[in-house]
Motif scaffolding. Structure first.
Motif, mmCIF file in Angstrom:
data_model
loop_
_atom_site.group_PDB
_atom_site.id
_atom_site.type_symbol
_atom_site.label_atom_id
_atom_site.label_comp_id
_atom_site.label_asym_id
_atom_site.label_seq_id
_atom_site.Cartn_x
_atom_site.Cartn_y
_atom_site.Cartn_z
ATOM 1 N N MET A 79 4.298 -0.469 2.277
ATOM 2 C CA MET A 79 3.412 -1.398 1.577
ATOM 3 C C MET A 79 1.955 -0.998 1.736
ATOM 4 S SD MET A 79 5.156 -5.185 1.990
ATOM 5 C CE MET A 79 5.459 -5.189 3.755
ATOM 6 N N ARG A 80 1.555 -0.597 2.934
ATOM 7 C CA ARG A 80 0.151 -0.285 3.180
ATOM 8 C C ARG A 80 -0.298 0.973 2.437
ATOM 9 N NH1 ARG A 80 1.207 -1.744 9.468
ATOM 10 N NH2 ARG A 80 0.408 -3.896 9.447
ATOM 11 N N ILE A 81 0.472 2.037 2.535
ATOM 12 C CA ILE A 81 0.056 3.314 1.930
ATOM 13 C C ILE A 81 0.056 3.238 0.407
ATOM 14 C CG2 ILE A 81 0.637 5.753 1.681
ATOM 15 C CD1 ILE A 81 -0.546 5.004 4.403
ATOM 16 N N THR A 82 1.103 2.671 -0.173
ATOM 17 C CA THR A 82 1.167 2.631 -1.642
ATOM 18 C C THR A 82 0.080 1.747 -2.237
ATOM 19 O OG1 THR A 82 2.863 0.884 -1.518
ATOM 20 C CG2 THR A 82 3.624 3.160 -1.732
ATOM 21 N N LEU A 83 -0.284 0.687 -1.540
ATOM 22 C CA LEU A 83 -1.358 -0.178 -2.033
ATOM 23 C C LEU A 83 -2.684 0.580 -2.054
ATOM 24 C CD1 LEU A 83 -1.524 -3.106 -3.000
ATOM 25 C CD2 LEU A 83 -2.142 -3.770 -0.667
ATOM 26 N N LEU A 84 -2.927 1.386 -1.040
ATOM 27 C CA LEU A 84 -4.144 2.196 -0.994
ATOM 28 C C LEU A 84 -4.176 3.198 -2.141
ATOM 29 C CD1 LEU A 84 -6.711 2.924 0.674
ATOM 30 C CD2 LEU A 84 -5.268 4.561 1.913
ATOM 31 N N LEU A 85 -3.046 3.857 -2.400
ATOM 32 C CA LEU A 85 -2.981 4.832 -3.491
ATOM 33 C C LEU A 85 -3.168 4.169 -4.855
ATOM 34 C CD1 LEU A 85 0.012 7.019 -2.238
ATOM 35 C CD2 LEU A 85 -2.422 7.635 -2.250
ATOM 36 N N ALA A 86 -2.667 2.940 -5.009
ATOM 37 C CA ALA A 86 -2.817 2.232 -6.281
ATOM 38 C C ALA A 86 -4.285 1.987 -6.610
ATOM 39 C CB ALA A 86 -2.056 0.914 -6.240
ATOM 40 N N GLY A 87 -5.073 1.611 -5.597
ATOM 41 C CA GLY A 87 -6.504 1.413 -5.808
ATOM 42 C C GLY A 87 -7.194 2.702 -6.223
ATOM 43 N N GLY A 88 -6.792 3.813 -5.613
ATOM 44 C CA GLY A 88 -7.356 5.105 -5.988
ATOM 45 C C GLY A 88 -7.040 5.472 -7.426
ATOM 46 N N CYS A 89 -5.842 5.132 -7.871
ATOM 47 C CA CYS A 89 -5.459 5.418 -9.266
ATOM 48 C C CYS A 89 -6.320 4.640 -10.256
ATOM 49 C CB CYS A 89 -3.985 5.081 -9.483
ATOM 50 S SG CYS A 89 -2.833 6.282 -8.796
#
Length: 395
Positions: A79-89
């Protein structure tokens, strides 16, 4: 196990609600921009709708990865890592040079956005007592609606000032800040018992869920309902952007405030189900969605908004209870069971444009309405079957 309404319950629930909010603000920010993007990139209504469809489809496919993976390595890190990547996208979307690269980035973003929805309800199933699960899921689904509302309202309002690129920058920045808070709030689940990931075992678990008619009913219910509900909003933007309404992007964004009806329905779904039964409430939700769709046929903008609000209430009432239905009746491997529900849910969303487009081209909004009623009759029948099962279980 975390008991209902304790301090630990509130902290965990608020963390997951924040994560849910951030996922859906990113997923839906392009929706009020579709008419503007259609003109800017000179694509068809179906073509520009792919910005939503590719994201929801890749999100659905990612659930088949993240759900079983979470049963093996745990839920929090995913949950933590994918949420961070989503913001970058979202930040990257602001600098996409053409429509093709915009679609590719949405495809990638959809995949990473699947990380939190794939495992959040399974995390609750691991960490919460059964009595605490229904109300937590209701609040979590309510946060979905708030994220969806905010993505569309913020996207429309910011685009009015700085264009679509500015909308993506603002949402990306909001996500990165919110992600830092999410990391701090979310506790680790001490009740989680990891299982070594085995592809064969994961496929057996998925096949077992699909062979379970009690779960399959919930999967089909969620997927077909969402196919109709979310794509109605895409086509209503085209209707309201044209004459006689001629709404700009900011006005189209405000249309999505009707999701507040869904926020309210999600929040009270647990209490309603306790007074009657989950299946009865799901039947009522589908009937309400059919009624709201009828109201949107009126030419009055006020009544169109009323109809969309009714739709949101009915849809999210059913969705909240269908989600918890899966958690209640899954026989082991909760992560993959919950993920499979969302696979059906988002695959339905990604296919909705292909179902509704011929009706839209042939008869406009009246065609969309008839197409909606056809499939909602199917889901009403499904809820009737779920009610019969529920009655047998109570005997």
């Amino acid at each position: 196990m975390i008991e209902a309404k304790t301090r630990a319950w509130w902290r965990a629930t608020m963390a997951l609600c924040l994560g849910s909010f951030l996922v859906f603000i990113n997923l839906y920010v392009p929706q009020p921009l579709l008419p503007e993007l259609k003109t800017a990139y000179e694509v068809s209504t179906l073509g520009v709708s792919l910005l939503m469809s590719v994201a929801t489809l890749s999100l659905a496919l990612s659930l088949l990865v993240f759900g079983p993976l979470s049963d093996a390595i745990g839920r929090e890190g995913i949950m933590r890592i994918t949420l961070l990547l989503a913001g970058g996208c979202s930040l990257a979307l602001a600098f996409a040079p053409n429509f093709e690269s915009l679609l590719l980035l949405r495809l990638v973003q959809g995949f990473v956005l699947g990380g939190l929805p794939a495992v959040a309800i399974a995390w609750m199933g691991d960490a919460f007592e059964k009595s605490a699960l229904l109300s937590a899921v209701g609040l979590y689904i309510g946060a979905n609606t708030l994220g969806g509302i905010s993505g569309r309202v913020v996207g429309g309002a910011v685009a009015e000032i700085g264009g679509p690129s500015a909308s993506f920058i603002v949402v990306g920045a909001m996500t990165l800040v919110g992600c830092a808070v999410f990391w701090r709030l979310l506790p680790n689940s001490h009740a989680f018992e990891p299982k070594r990931f085995q592809l064969r075992r994961a496929l057996v678990d998925l096949a077992g869920h699909l062979r379970n008619p009690v779960l399959l009913a919930a999967y089909c219910l969620g997927g077909i309902n969402f196919l109709i509900f979310i794509n109605q909003y895409s086509y209503i933007t085209f209707r309201l952007a044209a004459t006689p309404y001629a709404l700009a992007a900011s006005g189209l964004g405000l249309i999505f405030l009707t999701y507040l009806g869904g926020t309210f329905a999600s929040a009270i779904s647990g209490r309603l189900a306790e007074r009657t039964s989950p299946a009865t409430c799901m039947m009522a939700g589908v009937a309400i969605l059919m009624t709201g769709t009828a109201v949107t046929l009126h030419d009055s903008l006020v009544l169109i908004i009323v109809g969309l609000t009714i739709n949101a209430f009915g849809f999210f009432l059913t969705h909240s209870l269908a989600s918890s239905w899966v958690g209640r009746y899954a026989q082991g491997a909760r992560g993959s069971a919950s993920a499979l529900y969302l696979v059906f849910y988002y695959v339905g969303a990604s296919l909705g444009g292909f179902w509704l487009e011929p009706f839209w081209q042939g008869a406009g909004w009246l065609g969309v309405t008839w197409a909606s009623w056809i499939l909602l009759t199917v889901t009403l029948t499904i809820t009737l079957g779920m009610r019969c099962f529920e009655r047998r279980c109570c005997l």
